[in-house]
Design a protein around this motif. Structure first.
Motif, mmCIF file in Angstrom:
data_model
loop_
_atom_site.group_PDB
_atom_site.id
_atom_site.type_symbol
_atom_site.label_atom_id
_atom_site.label_comp_id
_atom_site.label_asym_id
_atom_site.label_seq_id
_atom_site.Cartn_x
_atom_site.Cartn_y
_atom_site.Cartn_z
ATOM 1 N N ASP A 1 -26.865 5.740 -10.670
ATOM 2 C CA ASP A 1 -26.395 7.116 -10.825
ATOM 3 C C ASP A 1 -26.005 7.689 -9.464
ATOM 4 O O ASP A 1 -24.943 8.299 -9.304
ATOM 5 C CB ASP A 1 -27.473 7.984 -11.475
ATOM 6 N N HIS A 2 -26.893 7.510 -8.490
ATOM 7 C CA HIS A 2 -26.612 8.012 -7.145
ATOM 8 C C HIS A 2 -25.530 7.179 -6.456
ATOM 9 O O HIS A 2 -24.635 7.728 -5.815
ATOM 10 C CB HIS A 2 -27.896 7.991 -6.301
ATOM 11 N N PHE A 3 -25.630 5.874 -6.587
ATOM 12 C CA PHE A 3 -24.666 4.992 -5.926
ATOM 13 C C PHE A 3 -23.251 5.249 -6.458
ATOM 14 O O PHE A 3 -22.287 5.303 -5.690
ATOM 15 C CB PHE A 3 -25.059 3.532 -6.138
ATOM 16 N N GLY A 4 -23.142 5.434 -7.755
ATOM 17 C CA GLY A 4 -21.843 5.710 -8.351
ATOM 18 C C GLY A 4 -21.256 7.031 -7.888
ATOM 19 O O GLY A 4 -20.046 7.135 -7.626
ATOM 20 N N PHE A 5 -22.098 8.060 -7.779
ATOM 21 C CA PHE A 5 -21.639 9.368 -7.302
ATOM 22 C C PHE A 5 -21.043 9.241 -5.908
ATOM 23 O O PHE A 5 -19.983 9.811 -5.612
ATOM 24 C CB PHE A 5 -22.817 10.352 -7.279
ATOM 25 N N VAL A 6 -21.721 8.494 -5.049
ATOM 26 C CA VAL A 6 -21.240 8.323 -3.676
ATOM 27 C C VAL A 6 -19.993 7.434 -3.645
ATOM 28 O O VAL A 6 -19.001 7.749 -2.986
ATOM 29 C CB VAL A 6 -22.351 7.721 -2.791
ATOM 30 N N ALA A 7 -20.035 6.330 -4.378
ATOM 31 C CA ALA A 7 -18.948 5.343 -4.315
ATOM 32 C C ALA A 7 -17.596 5.918 -4.710
ATOM 33 O O ALA A 7 -16.572 5.566 -4.120
ATOM 34 C CB ALA A 7 -19.292 4.145 -5.196
ATOM 35 N N ILE A 8 -17.571 6.820 -5.690
ATOM 36 C CA ILE A 8 -16.300 7.374 -6.163
ATOM 37 C C ILE A 8 -15.602 8.162 -5.064
ATOM 38 O O ILE A 8 -14.372 8.326 -5.071
ATOM 39 C CB ILE A 8 -16.520 8.261 -7.424
ATOM 40 N N HIS A 9 -16.374 8.616 -4.068
ATOM 41 C CA HIS A 9 -15.776 9.369 -2.973
ATOM 42 C C HIS A 9 -14.977 8.488 -2.020
ATOM 43 O O HIS A 9 -14.346 9.001 -1.085
ATOM 44 C CB HIS A 9 -16.854 10.131 -2.203
ATOM 45 N N GLY A 10 -14.978 7.182 -2.266
ATOM 46 C CA GLY A 10 -14.096 6.309 -1.490
ATOM 47 C C GLY A 10 -12.641 6.688 -1.660
ATOM 48 O O GLY A 10 -11.800 6.363 -0.801
ATOM 49 N N ILE A 11 -12.333 7.380 -2.749
ATOM 50 C CA ILE A 11 -10.964 7.868 -2.969
ATOM 51 C C ILE A 11 -10.532 8.764 -1.811
ATOM 52 O O ILE A 11 -9.386 8.695 -1.344
ATOM 53 C CB ILE A 11 -10.871 8.624 -4.309
ATOM 54 N N HIS A 12 -11.446 9.601 -1.324
ATOM 55 C CA HIS A 12 -11.122 10.480 -0.197
ATOM 56 C C HIS A 12 -10.693 9.652 1.018
ATOM 57 O O HIS A 12 -9.676 9.947 1.663
ATOM 58 C CB HIS A 12 -12.337 11.323 0.190
ATOM 59 N N LEU A 13 -11.483 8.641 1.327
ATOM 60 C CA LEU A 13 -11.185 7.800 2.484
ATOM 61 C C LEU A 13 -9.851 7.071 2.323
ATOM 62 O O LEU A 13 -9.069 6.963 3.275
ATOM 63 C CB LEU A 13 -12.310 6.782 2.689
ATOM 64 N N ALA A 14 -9.606 6.581 1.111
ATOM 65 C CA ALA A 14 -8.362 5.849 0.853
ATOM 66 C C ALA A 14 -7.151 6.756 1.023
ATOM 67 O O ALA A 14 -6.127 6.347 1.593
ATOM 68 C CB ALA A 14 -8.391 5.249 -0.549
ATOM 69 N N VAL A 15 -7.247 7.981 0.546
ATOM 70 C CA VAL A 15 -6.123 8.924 0.657
ATOM 71 C C VAL A 15 -5.858 9.281 2.114
ATOM 72 O O VAL A 15 -4.698 9.329 2.554
ATOM 73 C CB VAL A 15 -6.403 10.190 -0.183
ATOM 74 N N VAL A 16 -6.913 9.521 2.877
ATOM 75 C CA VAL A 16 -6.730 9.833 4.300
ATOM 76 C C VAL A 16 -6.117 8.645 5.031
ATOM 77 O O VAL A 16 -5.186 8.802 5.831
ATOM 78 C CB VAL A 16 -8.076 10.247 4.948
ATOM 79 N N ALA A 17 -6.617 7.447 4.745
ATOM 80 C CA ALA A 17 -6.079 6.240 5.390
ATOM 81 C C ALA A 17 -4.600 6.041 5.048
ATOM 82 O O ALA A 17 -3.800 5.648 5.907
ATOM 83 C CB ALA A 17 -6.889 5.015 4.960
ATOM 84 N N TRP A 18 -4.232 6.331 3.828
ATOM 85 C CA TRP A 18 -2.866 6.098 3.351
ATOM 86 C C TRP A 18 -1.896 7.175 3.818
ATOM 87 O O TRP A 18 -0.849 6.889 4.413
ATOM 88 C CB TRP A 18 -2.896 6.010 1.825
ATOM 89 N N LEU A 19 -2.239 8.448 3.545
ATOM 90 C CA LEU A 19 -1.286 9.530 3.771
ATOM 91 C C LEU A 19 -1.336 10.152 5.163
ATOM 92 O O LEU A 19 -0.354 10.762 5.599
ATOM 93 C CB LEU A 19 -1.510 10.640 2.734
ATOM 94 N N PHE A 20 -2.465 10.022 5.844
ATOM 95 C CA PHE A 20 -2.593 10.693 7.133
ATOM 96 C C PHE A 20 -2.772 9.726 8.311
ATOM 97 O O PHE A 20 -2.775 10.152 9.456
ATOM 98 C CB PHE A 20 -3.764 11.678 7.100
ATOM 99 N N ARG A 21 -2.952 8.428 8.001
ATOM 100 C CA ARG A 21 -3.100 7.443 9.063
ATOM 101 C C ARG A 21 -2.117 6.277 8.901
ATOM 102 O O ARG A 21 -2.295 5.212 9.503
ATOM 103 C CB ARG A 21 -4.533 6.909 9.100
ATOM 104 N N GLY A 22 -1.096 6.473 8.067
ATOM 105 C CA GLY A 22 -0.049 5.472 7.926
ATOM 106 C C GLY A 22 -0.516 4.153 7.338
ATOM 107 O O GLY A 22 -0.030 3.087 7.725
ATOM 108 N N GLY A 23 -1.453 4.207 6.399
ATOM 109 C CA GLY A 23 -1.941 2.979 5.771
ATOM 110 C C GLY A 23 -2.909 2.215 6.645
ATOM 111 O O GLY A 23 -2.849 0.978 6.714
ATOM 112 N N ASP A 24 -3.805 2.930 7.289
ATOM 113 C CA ASP A 24 -4.815 2.305 8.168
ATOM 114 C C ASP A 24 -5.996 1.838 7.318
ATOM 115 O O ASP A 24 -7.006 2.523 7.179
ATOM 116 C CB ASP A 24 -5.271 3.325 9.212
ATOM 117 N N TRP A 25 -5.898 0.645 6.771
ATOM 118 C CA TRP A 25 -6.931 0.153 5.851
ATOM 119 C C TRP A 25 -8.163 -0.354 6.579
ATOM 120 O O TRP A 25 -9.219 -0.506 5.962
ATOM 121 C CB TRP A 25 -6.342 -0.899 4.914
ATOM 122 N N LEU A 26 -8.045 -0.607 7.880
ATOM 123 C CA LEU A 26 -9.241 -0.927 8.668
ATOM 124 C C LEU A 26 -10.158 0.297 8.721
ATOM 125 O O LEU A 26 -11.382 0.173 8.582
ATOM 126 C CB LEU A 26 -8.855 -1.372 10.075
#
Length: 199
Positions: free
Chosen positions: A98-123
């Motif tokens: 329950d807790h792990f899932g709540f946290v894990a879904i927030h990876g979307i935030h990181l992915a969006v920042v990496a994609w749209l604001f860092r030019g696809g910085d997947w590292l």
């Protein structure tokens, strides 16, 4: 003041969905603090970035996502730290997933920042998301009396990575500190849910 670990049942309908989001029977003071605090922090972050709008050169979509993330993380820090949310998210029967899932879904935030604001910085995405999931798993398996100091150690380590190893994203210098504060400290750390003596 009293400590109450047993939350009331969420209401029916849309009100019940809200209860499951912030915890049932939040006090008026908690609700106002979440709203005013979230909007206030978002306003400060927006004004700071607005002064740099020429250098940032963001599209309307990028500004919209910035505003969404600023409010979500600002409000989320406050909301998840309330006694009502602590009582709800750490109630009896909540499991590791329950807790792990709540946290894990927030990876979307990181992915969006990496994609749209860092030019696809997947590292960037991989390092922070890996750290988030590892820290979450460790904290959830840690004995209660060690959770607070370990949480603060892991949060401080995320700040060090943000300030030294990986350069902050232009316009998003606040993002990693707010992101990990919401998830590691405000959400995962169980604390006694003090309640007013009146209903």
């Amino acid at each position: 003041m009293k400590i109450s670990w047993t939350p009331p049942e969420p209401r029916d309908g849309l009100a019940g969905m809200w209860d499951k989001f912030i915890g049932p029977r939040a006090t008026d003071a908690e609700l106002w603090l979440q709203l005013i605090g979230g909007l206030g922090l978002t306003a400060v972050l927006t004004l700071t970035n607005f002064d740099q709008r020429t250098e940032l050169d963001w599209s309307t979509a990028q500004w919209s996502i910035f505003l969404l993330f600023a409010f979500d993380l600002s409000g989320g820090i406050i909301t998840n730290a309330t006694a009502t949310a602590k009582r709800w998210y750490h109630r009896q029967g909540q499991r590791f997933m329950d807790h792990f899932g709540f946290v894990a879904i927030h990876g979307i935030h990181l992915a969006v920042v990496a994609w749209l604001f860092r030019g696809g910085d997947w590292l960037y995405f991989g390092i922070y998301y890996g750290y988030l999931l590892l820290a979450t798993a460790v904290l959830l398996r840690t004995e209660l009396y060690l959770k607070r100091p370990l949480t603060l150690l892991l949060y401080s380590s995320a700040l060090l990575i943000n300030s030294s190893s990986i350069l902050a994203t232009p316009g998003f210098g606040w993002f990693i500190p707010f992101f990990f504060l919401k998830l590691l400290v405000a959400h995962l750390l169980p604390e006694a849910p003090f309640r007013p003596n009146h209903p």
